[in-house]
Design an enzyme around this catalytic site. Structure first.
Site: not given
Lengths: 368, 368, 368, 368
Positions: C152-153
């Protein structure tokens, strides 16, 4: 091949560094800066950390070490460096206005307040708007080292939006109005009230109304393309918009009798004739630019927008005929730092050296 | 006095709530919303938390409880409410386009795709551009309840920038071009791709080129003010700029022979004559608007900017004569939500009730 | 080599198209989209006009035609495509959360509300945070086709900022706080109120406080790196900032006794000891990442900023010791769409195929 | 009543002019400026055109003509003017840091590099955080003229978010972390690289990490409110966000044993207990501030956002308990120029003169 950049620490210079760092024909960059001589480029622009660590030299040393020189200096200081490059027989690509007016010193002096130091250089230089002067640039390059006067940012977008109409006789004479909005990077690296975030964010305003130095450059370009047809008077109004990059130009071109079309009626919606004529003109624009690698004439229904050309060398163009059927409205979008400055300079370098014009300029626009 | 707002949860409605909450003559607000009926206003707009807790009613209940009714509904749905207000003999101020065209149903229908449900209402309504129709508004109010067609946002800025030139014969005939940039709030509260942050931030683009519904309203206003002088053809191009509020309009007005002036020469800087004429026209504009409480003609050297009118009811105007001495460039800045919508509606209410026109509209622009 | 992208018309998919279009090892892209099947990619994203004209296919057809498949689909729909790729013995790089939790189905289910359809796939997949699992990724690739759960970012920036402190025992136990600000592109392409320009511009606000699904991913990564040292409790707060791209994470790491240092005194400026310790930790971070191509530990005095990594695959890190000498403050900046999504996916592809990890990811950050 | 503003042309001064121009008890403003003495205020800030035409005087003349004096001068230059006001027996409200530390000269000198010129003044001045010192301010005003040390912008939002937890024993000791993001107006009117649009737009970055001068002010305020309970160590990290106004502060407060609650499990979603405790704490916060006119504790599900307090004197607060049940996360939003500076100063003036505290500060936040 080694490329030199004089005045590398201004925004145009830094953009040249960014683009040339990814250019497959450039093995090395040598950079100069008056303000930061002796410092490392990556310390001035930490976004380049670990990528461009070169120390900033004197302009003379850059010229001595380079196979081609780009100058991103302010106006009216670069001529001696151009002369030095001609002596060394290497190409000089100048992003300032000093070589944009060919040998028309009167206009240059009136707007920039300087006379030419080396008048003879201006007889041999060429204005580097590729879509206007590609052949001339190639011819000069075949003869030896060349001085390129790289176009101004506004004149690039303004000229490309009007060229097909001027060359094909759509323009009926009179005044062409160019209403443009630019991002803040056009104002350069020096902080000032005009570019102070708290006072330019969330706001749009014009500046230098009826007095911007790009006006004569735009008018000259349009006249050059209109050869054989009437030359326009040009009205140019620049605006500052709250964005970092991009120039949008909305260009109003009065149509010749032959091209005018029946409106929907006074204050009425556009007629079918207007829609048909719009499509006809769109096709003419598309044909005019069919061999240009960086001009995209947009399909019907799509308007030019600066975020669709961001960080690319493209100039997007959309066209419409106004409700009254009397005026062509052409809209162009460019990235002021790429097609409007550094990218166009690299495009000129590619032509001078016989590289594919797209070399090092293939970045796809980042919508966001 | 009790003010009612129909369609209070759209942006124009919410701005009316904000302005009328601070209006000294309004003791109470009654609000309606189709989408949020039964909910509390502060729950839809939490910035109003603890300030406007009223529950959202039906439009009928708002009309029944009010001494004046503002309608911020979409186009083509408000006529029945206008009729109901006339029956109750209370003023109806409509922010939609339904009453902007007086009884010219043909133009309205062509652009808005609807016919009038209550044609007779349109014979008695008045277009609420105060600087054009103040006297007419007062005359009607003296006779009884009035329907105000509150002007569109773009037409307000465009008209005010051209009125003095049209009324005083500066305009020489032909086409007036209005090139405008608007903030995103003009697009209203409903999310859509056009207003999706990632795709409209840091970008400028035109939309509805040669087809925006405000074009006929602008042309009609200019013709009305030009009485006795030639009426212009109007070209209007709206742009979306990355800002929340504000409309900047750059207006190109061809000057009559009498007003033209000697340029500095082809492609030369502005002549002294141009500077003098600019000052003369500036003085004429200042005189024309000297009694207007919300129009500010800017001093020489200052250009209109949207952040200098932000959240105020002002329209700032700057004027220039172009390099060629042939065209007047007038630039206007307004807050599209205040002078362009809710503020102008309150100004109309003040006139209808004989209040000082500035009542509740004295906010000083917030530069940032 | 042919790369396939499933779900190509979301923002992460479009960013993959942009990056892979410039990847020297990729000859062709095949793209799928449920929403736009049959349309041309350039018609959905006109910034790609003339560059990516491929028609959008069905996912099945993309898999059948590809040598590697990237999935940019929403969570919980991609497993069947992963299974199909394993059957075809081609690598599957999934940008959703479906393969980020290895075989810890309990945590995945609790946060994403789905159970695994193909549990066995999750025993063979690997979490693609390169700086944590490079060796594991290479080992798996040596054995056959691999499923990558691309991070995920937020977890990418949060983990990289804490890893050296966790691996080297600087962390003294207790709670690590991660306070992050993201640009709007992280919210994807679908318009919504949260990303409506008028309501998110010029404003900062947190969202999903104490309830964001990236929390368990961050905690799991930190525990994995802390092997042998205490694992932290993690508090993660995401904020939305008015920018299109970038994630800045400010990470508060309590120091172990051994690493604590004398403050300047209660409420006093930092002591010399603090400055010295800061430099010592900075050097430790720099050493920890000395072989990482995309992690830049910034020199003293420079703080991480999202515009210095824009459109690059870099993660910039700056470190400080707080005034009290008890806590390490590490700040990381990434481009959420590149290192936080598509760029990291390409980095994973480069590893899987044995390419130089930097291939196709050499863009220098564009400061503006 | 006549209000004087010394240093009226900085941003805080200009905001005071804007607010006091609409204050019903202020009949006249007298303004001073060192940089622009003799010029008209409206020429420095054209958004005030036609509204504030007063010429800028010398500070001495402002003091001589005023019934109350606000000082918006830089730090360490205002004491002589405070002394002059005390001599004239008029209240002096200082927006600089000079009177924020009571008589704790050691801390002031360590951070601001100056000693007190008039030590005795600091024994009689009061720190103007109304929610902390309202009673003390009133008591002093009852005795004669008062010097108010108006709080810093960050300390205002940080303190208000932690006060109820500190006063009611929710805080369990240890470190409170304040992570804040500010708009650019906090940086003032002087252009600089940090606030140059092209380099701060579309980006978030921290600055003065572990070294900002507001740290000791925050810690002092928290200790003052924690009387009887443990005082926190404070870690404060300011960030610059691309917005003109607003400060968002996310405040992490470790809970005492008594207030901790069972989490959902390691890396699991929040438990019902956490939701219940969050609501309990929210109610406690709401009760703590129930008589405060400008503090709004937000309902469950709503997070503080800077655009919901824009141009108002409100401080919005939202609270959550983290996933692990061990920490309170309080988020506050203020307008840095209003509640964080000029608005709070006017609130102090209202108290000093016995006006309703809300007088002149009733603006409803403008969401956009």
């Amino acid at each position: 091949m080694i490329a030199g950049i004089i005045g590398a620490t201004g925004y145009a210079g830094a953009e040249l560094v960014r683009l040339l760092s990814g250019h497959p024909k450039i093995e090395k960059l040598v950079l100069s800066s008056v303000s930061f001589e002796g410092e490392k480029f990556e310390d001035i622009y930490p976004n380049f950390l670990g990528r461009v660590s070169a120390s900033l030299l004197k302009a003379e040393d850059v010229i001595a070490a380079s196979d081609v020189v780009f100058s991103a200096l302010p106006h009216a200081v670069g001529e001696p460096f151009a002369a030095a490059c001609m002596e060394r027989k290497i190409h000089f690509i100048d992003l300032s206005a000093d070589f944009r007016f060919d040998d028309d010193e009167a206009v240059y002096s009136a707007w920039y307040g300087k006379t030419y130091q080396y008048p003879e250089l201006h007889k041999k230089s060429v204005y580097g708007l590729v879509e206007l002067n590609r052949r001339k640039i190639k011819e000069l390059a075949a003869k030896g080292s060349v001085i390129i006067g790289n176009p101004g940012c506004y004149p690039t977008g303004a000229s490309l939006g009007a060229f097909p109409a001027l060359a094909k006789g759509l323009f009926g004479g009179g005044t062409i109005i160019v209403d443009s909005a630019s991002g803040t990077s056009g104002g350069g690296r020096e902080p000032s009230r005009s570019f102070h975030y708290s006072e330019c964010a969330d706001s749009v305003a014009p500046y230098k109304v009826a007095s911007h130095r790009h006006s004569p450059e735009i008018a000259r370009n349009m006249a050059a393309m209109a050869a054989g047809f009437p030359s326009p008077q040009v009205i140019f109004t620049p605006h500052l918009a709250p964005m970092s990059r991009g120039i949008l130009s909305t260009i109003y071109i009065p149509l010749s009798q032959k091209w005018r079309v029946t409106p929907g009626g006074a204050n009425m919606p556009p007629s079918k004739e207007i829609e048909a004529k719009t499509e006809e003109i769109r096709a003419l624009y598309a044909d005019f630019y069919k061999d240009e690698p960086f001009v995209r004439v947009l399909p019907a229904g799509l308007a030019a927008a600066t975020n669709r050309v961001r960080q690319s060398n493209y100039c997007d163009i959309s066209v419409n005929v106004d409700l009254n059927g009397s005026t062509l409205i052409a809209v162009t979008a460019i990235d002021n730092m790429v097609k409007g400055a550094a990218g166009q300079a690299v495009q000129n370098m590619n032509i001078l050296f016989g590289f594919d014009e797209k070399t090092g300029l293939e970045a796809i626009p980042a919508l966001f």
